[in-house]
Design a protein around this motif. Structure first.
Motif, PDB file in Angstrom:
ATOM      1  N   ILE A 144      53.727  77.204   7.278  1.00  0.00           N
ATOM      2  CA  ILE A 144      53.633  78.656   7.072  1.00  0.00           C
ATOM      3  C   ILE A 144      54.512  79.417   8.061  1.00  0.00           C
ATOM      4  N   GLN A 145      54.942  78.758   9.143  1.00  0.00           N
ATOM      5  CA  GLN A 145      55.795  79.430  10.126  1.00  0.00           C
ATOM      6  C   GLN A 145      57.208  79.685   9.605  1.00  0.00           C
ATOM      7  N   ALA A 146      57.535  79.135   8.437  1.00  0.00           N
ATOM      8  CA  ALA A 146      58.802  79.501   7.795  1.00  0.00           C
ATOM      9  C   ALA A 146      58.852  81.007   7.559  1.00  0.00           C
ATOM     10  N   VAL A 147      57.691  81.616   7.342  1.00  0.00           N
ATOM     11  CA  VAL A 147      57.605  83.069   7.152  1.00  0.00           C
ATOM     12  C   VAL A 147      58.108  83.794   8.397  1.00  0.00           C
ATOM     13  N   ALA A 148      57.672  83.334   9.580  1.00  0.00           N
ATOM     14  CA  ALA A 148      58.080  83.973  10.831  1.00  0.00           C
ATOM     15  C   ALA A 148      59.591  83.872  11.029  1.00  0.00           C
ATOM     16  N   LEU A 149      60.129  82.694  10.800  1.00  0.00           N
ATOM     17  CA  LEU A 149      61.565  82.477  11.000  1.00  0.00           C
ATOM     18  C   LEU A 149      62.383  83.344  10.053  1.00  0.00           C
ATOM     19  N   PHE A 150      62.016  83.358   8.785  1.00  0.00           N
ATOM     20  CA  PHE A 150      62.764  84.120   7.785  1.00  0.00           C
ATOM     21  C   PHE A 150      62.635  85.618   8.001  1.00  0.00           C
ATOM     22  N   ALA A 151      61.435  86.085   8.351  1.00  0.00           N
ATOM     23  CA  ALA A 151      61.232  87.526   8.571  1.00  0.00           C
ATOM     24  C   ALA A 151      62.052  88.029   9.753  1.00  0.00           C
ATOM     25  N   VAL A 152      62.153  87.235  10.824  1.00  0.00           N
ATOM     26  CA  VAL A 152      62.966  87.630  11.976  1.00  0.00           C
ATOM     27  C   VAL A 152      64.443  87.696  11.593  1.00  0.00           C
ATOM     28  N   VAL A 153      64.901  86.716  10.822  1.00  0.00           N
ATOM     29  CA  VAL A 153      66.298  86.721  10.356  1.00  0.00           C
ATOM     30  C   VAL A 153      66.571  87.975   9.530  1.00  0.00           C
ATOM     31  N   CYS A 154      65.642  88.329   8.640  1.00  0.00           N
ATOM     32  CA  CYS A 154      65.825  89.523   7.801  1.00  0.00           C
ATOM     33  C   CYS A 154      65.894  90.790   8.651  1.00  0.00           C
ATOM     34  N   TRP A 155      65.026  90.893   9.663  1.00  0.00           N
ATOM     35  CA  TRP A 155      65.045  92.078  10.532  1.00  0.00           C
ATOM     36  C   TRP A 155      66.372  92.187  11.283  1.00  0.00           C
ATOM     37  N   LEU A 156      66.837  91.068  11.824  1.00  0.00           N
ATOM     38  CA  LEU A 156      68.083  91.101  12.579  1.00  0.00           C
ATOM     39  C   LEU A 156      69.255  91.467  11.671  1.00  0.00           C
ATOM     40  N   ASP A 157      69.258  90.934  10.455  1.00  0.00           N
ATOM     41  CA  ASP A 157      70.367  91.243   9.550  1.00  0.00           C
ATOM     42  C   ASP A 157      70.360  92.711   9.144  1.00  0.00           C
ATOM     43  N   LEU A 158      69.182  93.277   8.960  1.00  0.00           N
ATOM     44  CA  LEU A 158      69.092  94.699   8.638  1.00  0.00           C
ATOM     45  C   LEU A 158      69.600  95.568   9.776  1.00  0.00           C
ATOM     46  N   SER A 159      69.462  95.079  10.999  1.00  0.00           N
ATOM     47  CA  SER A 159      69.757  95.895  12.171  1.00  0.00           C
ATOM     48  C   SER A 159      71.216  95.867  12.585  1.00  0.00           C
ATOM     49  N   VAL A 160      71.920  94.760  12.314  1.00  0.00           N
ATOM     50  CA  VAL A 160      73.306  94.600  12.775  1.00  0.00           C
ATOM     51  C   VAL A 160      74.265  95.280  11.807  1.00  0.00           C
ATOM     52  N   ASP A 161      75.178  96.062  12.334  1.00  0.00           N
ATOM     53  CA  ASP A 161      76.236  96.682  11.532  1.00  0.00           C
ATOM     54  C   ASP A 161      77.471  95.790  11.620  1.00  0.00           C
ATOM     55  N   ALA A 162      77.635  94.936  10.628  1.00  0.00           N
ATOM     56  CA  ALA A 162      78.755  93.992  10.632  1.00  0.00           C
ATOM     57  C   ALA A 162      80.089  94.727  10.598  1.00  0.00           C
ATOM     58  N   GLY A 163      80.119  95.906   9.994  1.00  0.00           N
ATOM     59  CA  GLY A 163      81.359  96.680   9.932  1.00  0.00           C
ATOM     60  C   GLY A 163      81.844  97.071  11.319  1.00  0.00           C
ATOM     61  N   LYS A 164      80.944  97.441  12.225  1.00  0.00           N
ATOM     62  CA  LYS A 164      81.329  97.782  13.598  1.00  0.00           C
ATOM     63  C   LYS A 164      81.958  96.590  14.308  1.00  0.00           C
ATOM     64  N   ILE A 165      81.387  95.412  14.086  1.00  0.00           N
ATOM     65  CA  ILE A 165      81.921  94.204  14.734  1.00  0.00           C
ATOM     66  C   ILE A 165      83.315  93.897  14.213  1.00  0.00           C
ATOM     67  N   ARG A 166      83.502  94.020  12.885  1.00  0.00           N
ATOM     68  CA  ARG A 166      84.824  93.755  12.291  1.00  0.00           C
ATOM     69  C   ARG A 166      85.864  94.734  12.819  1.00  0.00           C
ATOM     70  N   ARG A 167      85.483  96.001  12.888  1.00  0.00           N
ATOM     71  CA  ARG A 167      86.435  97.019  13.377  1.00  0.00           C
ATOM     72  C   ARG A 167      86.794  96.783  14.834  1.00  0.00           C
ATOM     73  N   LEU A 168      85.839  96.309  15.621  1.00  0.00           N
ATOM     74  CA  LEU A 168      86.102  96.018  17.029  1.00  0.00           C
ATOM     75  C   LEU A 168      87.156  94.917  17.160  1.00  0.00           C
ATOM     76  N   PHE A 169      87.029  93.852  16.386  1.00  0.00           N
ATOM     77  CA  PHE A 169      87.979  92.753  16.449  1.00  0.00           C
ATOM     78  C   PHE A 169      89.332  93.161  15.872  1.00  0.00           C
ATOM     79  N   GLN A 170      89.327  94.019  14.864  1.00  0.00           N
ATOM     80  CA  GLN A 170      90.592  94.492  14.301  1.00  0.00           C
ATOM     81  C   GLN A 170      91.375  95.304  15.317  1.00  0.00           C
ATOM     82  N   LYS A 171      90.673  96.130  16.121  1.00  0.00           N
ATOM     83  CA  LYS A 171      91.347  96.914  17.157  1.00  0.00           C
ATOM     84  C   LYS A 171      91.959  96.003  18.208  1.00  0.00           C
ATOM     85  N   LYS A 172      91.228  94.947  18.577  1.00  0.00           N
ATOM     86  CA  LYS A 172      91.746  94.036  19.607  1.00  0.00           C
ATOM     87  C   LYS A 172      92.962  93.254  19.128  1.00  0.00           C
ATOM     88  N   ASN A 173      92.989  93.006  17.812  1.00  0.00           N
ATOM     89  CA  ASN A 173      94.115  92.256  17.253  1.00  0.00           C
ATOM     90  C   ASN A 173      95.309  93.176  16.998  1.00  0.00           C
TER      91      ASN A 173
END
Length: 405
Positions: free
Chosen positions: A376-405
Motif C-alpha cells: 500500500i506504500q506505493a500510494v505514498a511514493l506515487f503521491a509524492v511524485v505527483c506533488w513534486l511534478d505539479l510544483s516544478v516549472d520545467a519551462g523555467k529550468i529549460r530557459r535557464l539552460f538555454q541562457k547559459k548555452n
C-alpha cells in the motif's frame, strides 16, 4: 440542497444495486456444478502442493514471495461441499468463512471449467500487463512522462513481476489499474459528484473481490491521479477546493468498502440463519487490537512494512529514491510554478499519509502480514511524485539552460 439530496438518493440506489448484483453473481457462480471444475481444481491444488505455501521465484526476500497458502484456500472454497443446499446458501457460507464476500469466485469458478492453474496464471499475466501498459500510456498523455514513470516505479517497487502468479494479489491490482484508467479517461467529462459515486463503487468492488490484501491501493492510486488532474486543470482553485476533492472521494470509498462488508454480514445472516455479525466483529477486534498470541505493536507494524517496501531489497534503493526526491524537492522550491501551486498540491501529501494511517489502524493485520500489506506504500511514493511534478516549472529550468548555452 435539492442537488445534494438527489446525489444522496442516487448513491443509495447504486449501493443497493451493487449489493444485489454481488449477491446474484455469487449465487450464479455457485450454480456451476462441482463436476465442471473438479478436474482443473485438483490439478491446481497439486501445483500448489509441489511449490509449497510461500515460494520465492525471483528474489530471496519475503517481499517477493507468492501466497500459495491463500490461493489454496481460494481453490478449496471453490468446491461446494453440499450442492443440495442450493447455490445461494453455498455462496454465502463458503464453508464457514462467511465474513468475506469471496467475490473472486465469480471469476475463479467459471475459469476452472476451462483452465488449469498454470493457464489462469498466464491469463492473469496478460490481463495485468495489458492494463499496466494502458494505464501508463493514458497517464503519459494526460499527465506527462514524469508522473507516468513515477507510477511505473511505484508499481514495480511492489515486485509487480509476481502479482499475476498469485490469485490472492490480483484483485486489488486489477481494480487499481482499472480505477486509474477510468479517472484518466473520464477526466473533464464527469462532475465531482459523479467522481465521488465512482469511488464508492470502487470501494464496494474492492471489498467484494479482495481478502484484505492491500485494499488501499484501489483508493490511493486513482485518487492521486484524480487530484493531480484536478489541480493541474484548475490552478485557480484554492487549497480548500483541493481538500474537498481529497476528502469526499476518500469518504465515499471508505463508506463503500465498509458498508459493503456490513451488508455481507447482513445478507449472510439472513440466508444462513446464523449470526455472521458476531463472527466478523470478533475478527475486527483481533485485527485492530491484537491478542495474547499476537500482541499489538503499532511501531513494529510500521517498521516491518517500511522495511519490506524500501530497505529489504537493499538500502541503496532507499538512498537512491531519497536523493532523487530530495533533488526534485529542491527544484520545486527553486523553480516552482507558484507558491499557490506548491501549496495547493500539498493535498497529495495528505494522500501520501494514507498508507501509514491504515497501518496504524490495522496494525495487527499489517504486523502479521507485512510481507504483502507493505504494497500500500506505493500510494505514498506515487503521491509524492505527483506533488513534486505539479510544483516544478520545467519551462523555467529549460530557459535557464538555454541562457547559459
Amino acid at each position: 440542497m435539492k442537488q445534494h439530496l438527489r446525489n444522496f438518493g442516487w448513491s443509495c440506489a447504486v449501493f443497493i444495486l451493487c449489493i444485489a448484483i454481488f449477491t446474484g453473481a455469487m449465487a450464479a457462480a455457485f450454480a456451476i456444478p462441482n463436476s465442471a471444475i473438479e478436474s482443473n481444481q485438483r490439478q491446481a491444488v497439486a501445483v500448489i502442493e509441489s511449490e509449497g505455501q510461500y515460494p520465492r521465484y525471483f528474489f530471496d526476500t519475503p517481499a517477493c514471495q507468492l501466497d500459495n497458502f491463500t490461493d489454496g484456500l481460494m481453490l478449496d472454497r471453490a468446491i461446494n461441499p453440499d450442492e443440495s443446499r442450493g447455490p445461494l446458501v453455498s455462496a454465502m457460507d463458503i464453508e464457514g468463512y462467511s465474513r468475506y464476500w469471496h467475490g473472486y469466485q465469480v471469476f475463479l469458478r467459471p475459469a476452472l471449467t476451462l483452465l488449469n492453474y498454470k493457464q489462469i496464471r498466464y491469463l492473469n499475466m496478460m490481463v495485468f500487463f495489458i492494463l499496466l501498459a494502458g494505464a501508463f500510456a493514458l497517464m503519459q498523455r494526460k499527465m506527462g512522462t514524469r508522473p507516468a514513470v513515477g507510477f511505473l516505479v511505484s508499481v514495480a517497487a511492489c515486485y509487480a513481476i509476481i502479482i499475476p502468479l498469485s490469485m490472492q494479489f490480483m484483485s486489488v491490482f486489477v481494480l487499481m489499474l482499472l480505477g486509474c484508467i477510468w479517472v484518466l479517461w473520464r477526466h473533464g467529462k464527469t462532475t465531482p459528484s459523479e467522481a465521488v459515486l465512482f469511488f464508492m463503487v470502487l470501494g464496494m468492488t474492492t471489498n467484494f473481490l479482495d481478502l484484505l490484501t492491500a485494499p488501499l491501493l484501489t483508493l490511493g492510486m486513482p485518487l492521486a491521479v484524480y487530484l493531480y488532474l484536478e489541480i493541474a486543470s484548475h490552478p485557480e482553485n484554492g487549497w480548500f477546493t483541493g481538500f474537498k476533492r481529497l476528502f469526499f472521494p476518500s469518504l465515499a470509498w471508505g463508506l463503500g468498502y465498509g458498508g459493503c462488508w456490513v451488508c455481507k454480514w447482513a445478507v449472510g445472516s439472513l440466508v444462513l440463519r446464523r449470526n455472521v455479525f458476531a463472527e466478523a466483529v470478533s475478527q475486527i477486534f483481533f485485527r485492530v487490537s491484537g491478542s495474547e498470541d499476537y500482541p499489538l505493536d503499532r511501531m513494529e507494524a510500521l517498521s516491518k512494512n517500511f522495511d519490506r517496501m524500501f530497505v529489504d531489497p537493499g538500502k541503496r534503493l532507499l538512498l537512491l529514491l531519497g536523493i532523487i526526491l530530495g533533488l526534485w524537492l529542491l527544484l520545486a522550491l527553486l523553480f516552482r510554478k507558484s507558491w499557490k501551486q506548491l501549496l495547493n498540491g500539498t493535498v497529495l501529501l495528505l494522500a501520501a499519509l494514507y498508507p501509514y494511517a491504515w497501518i496504524l489502524v490495522m496494525a495487527n493485520h499489517c504486523q502479521i502480514h507485512y510481507w504483502f500489506t507493505y504494497r500500500i506504500q506505493a500510494v505514498a511514493l506515487f503521491a509524492v511524485v505527483c506533488w513534486l511534478d505539479l510544483s516544478v516549472d520545467a519551462g523555467k529550468i529549460r530557459r535557464l539552460f538555454q541562457k547559459k548555452n
